[in-house]
Design a protein around this motif. Structure first.
Motif, PDB file in Angstrom:
ATOM      1  N   VAL A   1       0.860  -1.183   0.000  1.00 27.27           N
ATOM      2  CA  VAL A   1       0.000   0.000   0.000  1.00 27.27           C
ATOM      3  C   VAL A   1       0.898   1.234   0.000  1.00 27.27           C
ATOM      4  O   VAL A   1       1.705   1.428   0.905  1.00 27.27           O
ATOM      5  CB  VAL A   1      -0.929   0.019   1.230  1.00 27.27           C
ATOM      6  CG1 VAL A   1      -1.745   1.297   1.268  1.00 27.27           C
ATOM      7  CG2 VAL A   1      -1.840  -1.204   1.218  1.00 27.27           C
ATOM      8  N   LEU A   2       0.748   2.058  -1.031  1.00 31.00           N
ATOM      9  CA  LEU A   2       1.538   3.279  -1.151  1.00 31.00           C
ATOM     10  C   LEU A   2       0.634   4.488  -0.913  1.00 31.00           C
ATOM     11  O   LEU A   2      -0.448   4.596  -1.498  1.00 31.00           O
ATOM     12  CB  LEU A   2       2.162   3.384  -2.544  1.00 31.00           C
ATOM     13  CG  LEU A   2       3.148   2.289  -2.928  1.00 31.00           C
ATOM     14  CD1 LEU A   2       3.641   2.495  -4.359  1.00 31.00           C
ATOM     15  CD2 LEU A   2       4.314   2.253  -1.963  1.00 31.00           C
ATOM     16  N   VAL A   3       1.111   5.385  -0.064  1.00 32.24           N
ATOM     17  CA  VAL A   3       0.355   6.590   0.278  1.00 32.24           C
ATOM     18  C   VAL A   3       1.187   7.812  -0.087  1.00 32.24           C
ATOM     19  O   VAL A   3       2.298   7.986   0.426  1.00 32.24           O
ATOM     20  CB  VAL A   3       0.017   6.621   1.787  1.00 32.24           C
ATOM     21  CG1 VAL A   3      -0.797   7.867   2.121  1.00 32.24           C
ATOM     22  CG2 VAL A   3      -0.738   5.367   2.199  1.00 32.24           C
ATOM     23  N   ALA A   4       0.660   8.639  -0.959  1.00 31.94           N
ATOM     24  CA  ALA A   4       1.317   9.899  -1.294  1.00 31.94           C
ATOM     25  C   ALA A   4       0.894  10.937  -0.262  1.00 31.94           C
ATOM     26  O   ALA A   4      -0.298  11.103  -0.001  1.00 31.94           O
ATOM     27  CB  ALA A   4       0.915  10.355  -2.696  1.00 31.94           C
ATOM     28  N   LEU A   5       1.850  11.624   0.329  1.00 32.58           N
ATOM     29  CA  LEU A   5       1.585  12.704   1.271  1.00 32.58           C
ATOM     30  C   LEU A   5       2.263  13.945   0.721  1.00 32.58           C
ATOM     31  O   LEU A   5       3.491  14.020   0.652  1.00 32.58           O
ATOM     32  CB  LEU A   5       2.119  12.353   2.665  1.00 32.58           C
ATOM     33  CG  LEU A   5       1.924  13.414   3.737  1.00 32.58           C
ATOM     34  CD1 LEU A   5       0.449  13.789   3.876  1.00 32.58           C
ATOM     35  CD2 LEU A   5       2.479  12.928   5.054  1.00 32.58           C
ATOM     36  N   THR A   6       1.461  14.908   0.308  1.00 29.87           N
ATOM     37  CA  THR A   6       1.974  16.036  -0.450  1.00 29.87           C
ATOM     38  C   THR A   6       1.208  17.317  -0.138  1.00 29.87           C
ATOM     39  O   THR A   6       0.143  17.271   0.476  1.00 29.87           O
ATOM     40  CB  THR A   6       1.873  15.717  -1.966  1.00 29.87           C
ATOM     41  OG1 THR A   6       2.335  16.828  -2.715  1.00 29.87           O
ATOM     42  CG2 THR A   6       0.456  15.392  -2.376  1.00 29.87           C
ATOM     43  N   GLY A   7       1.752  18.400  -0.586  1.00 29.79           N
ATOM     44  CA  GLY A   7       1.073  19.683  -0.474  1.00 29.79           C
ATOM     45  C   GLY A   7       0.194  19.977  -1.678  1.00 29.79           C
ATOM     46  O   GLY A   7      -0.524  20.967  -1.702  1.00 29.79           O
ATOM     47  N   TRP A   8       0.259  19.117  -2.681  1.00 35.90           N
ATOM     48  CA  TRP A   8      -0.473  19.323  -3.923  1.00 35.90           C
ATOM     49  C   TRP A   8      -1.735  18.470  -3.924  1.00 35.90           C
ATOM     50  O   TRP A   8      -1.655  17.255  -3.839  1.00 35.90           O
ATOM     51  CB  TRP A   8       0.403  18.951  -5.118  1.00 35.90           C
ATOM     52  CG  TRP A   8       1.682  19.729  -5.149  1.00 35.90           C
ATOM     53  CD1 TRP A   8       2.899  19.317  -4.704  1.00 35.90           C
ATOM     54  CD2 TRP A   8       1.854  21.054  -5.609  1.00 35.90           C
ATOM     55  NE1 TRP A   8       3.832  20.299  -4.868  1.00 35.90           N
ATOM     56  CE2 TRP A   8       3.208  21.397  -5.426  1.00 35.90           C
ATOM     57  CE3 TRP A   8       1.000  22.000  -6.167  1.00 35.90           C
ATOM     58  CZ2 TRP A   8       3.717  22.633  -5.775  1.00 35.90           C
ATOM     59  CZ3 TRP A   8       1.517  23.232  -6.512  1.00 35.90           C
ATOM     60  CH2 TRP A   8       2.861  23.543  -6.323  1.00 35.90           C
ATOM     61  N   GLY A   9      -2.905  19.098  -4.053  1.00 39.08           N
ATOM     62  CA  GLY A   9      -4.149  18.351  -3.934  1.00 39.08           C
ATOM     63  C   GLY A   9      -5.143  18.529  -5.058  1.00 39.08           C
ATOM     64  O   GLY A   9      -6.278  18.067  -4.942  1.00 39.08           O
ATOM     65  N   GLN A  10      -4.743  19.188  -6.137  1.00 41.82           N
ATOM     66  CA  GLN A  10      -5.667  19.345  -7.256  1.00 41.82           C
ATOM     67  C   GLN A  10      -5.888  18.004  -7.951  1.00 41.82           C
ATOM     68  O   GLN A  10      -5.107  17.063  -7.807  1.00 41.82           O
ATOM     69  CB  GLN A  10      -5.140  20.379  -8.263  1.00 41.82           C
ATOM     70  CG  GLN A  10      -5.224  21.801  -7.774  1.00 41.82           C
ATOM     71  CD  GLN A  10      -4.047  22.189  -6.895  1.00 41.82           C
ATOM     72  OE1 GLN A  10      -3.049  21.471  -6.790  1.00 41.82           O
ATOM     73  NE2 GLN A  10      -4.151  23.333  -6.243  1.00 41.82           N
ATOM     74  N   GLU A  11      -6.947  17.914  -8.712  1.00 40.08           N
ATOM     75  CA  GLU A  11      -7.316  16.668  -9.386  1.00 40.08           C
ATOM     76  C   GLU A  11      -6.176  16.136 -10.257  1.00 40.08           C
ATOM     77  O   GLU A  11      -5.939  14.935 -10.307  1.00 40.08           O
ATOM     78  CB  GLU A  11      -8.581  16.859 -10.231  1.00 40.08           C
ATOM     79  CG  GLU A  11      -9.084  15.588 -10.873  1.00 40.08           C
ATOM     80  CD  GLU A  11      -9.386  14.472  -9.876  1.00 40.08           C
ATOM     81  OE1 GLU A  11      -9.170  13.296 -10.231  1.00 40.08           O
ATOM     82  OE2 GLU A  11      -9.829  14.759  -8.756  1.00 40.08           O
ATOM     83  N   GLN A  12      -5.453  17.014 -10.911  1.00 40.30           N
ATOM     84  CA  GLN A  12      -4.342  16.568 -11.775  1.00 40.30           C
ATOM     85  C   GLN A  12      -3.261  15.872 -10.955  1.00 40.30           C
ATOM     86  O   GLN A  12      -2.635  14.919 -11.425  1.00 40.30           O
ATOM     87  CB  GLN A  12      -3.750  17.744 -12.547  1.00 40.30           C
ATOM     88  CG  GLN A  12      -3.035  18.749 -11.658  1.00 40.30           C
ATOM     89  CD  GLN A  12      -3.039  20.149 -12.216  1.00 40.30           C
ATOM     90  OE1 GLN A  12      -4.009  20.591 -12.817  1.00 40.30           O
ATOM     91  NE2 GLN A  12      -1.935  20.859 -12.026  1.00 40.30           N
TER      92      GLN A  12
END
Length: 73
Positions: A20-31
């Motif tokens: 299970v891979l989880v991206a944790l980022t400051g970017w949340g737009q649909e793209q």
């Protein structure tokens, strides 16, 4: 190397099909969410992370793991 690149490389490994891979980022737009999914992430969370959501993801992933015994948990 970006997180996207790393996720793609991990997904190429036979042992990683159930990881299970989880991206944790400051970017949340649909793209960004789409790009994360295309790279192989199972989840895309934005900062600041909602602890309850992360805890649910980790608990669900833990249930899928083959546990040897209760002492390892």
């Amino acid at each position: 190397m970006t997180g996207y690149d790393l996720a793609k490389q991990i997904r190429e490994k036979p042992w990683a099909k159930d990881v299970v891979l989880v991206a944790l980022t400051g970017w949340g737009q649909e793209q960004h969410r789409k790009r994360s999914a295309e790279a192989g992430f199972n989840h895309h969370l934005t900062k600041p992370v909602e602890f309850d959501v992360l805890q649910q993801i980790l608990a669900a992933a833990d249930k899928c793991l083959p546990h040897r015994d209760a002492a390892t948990r």
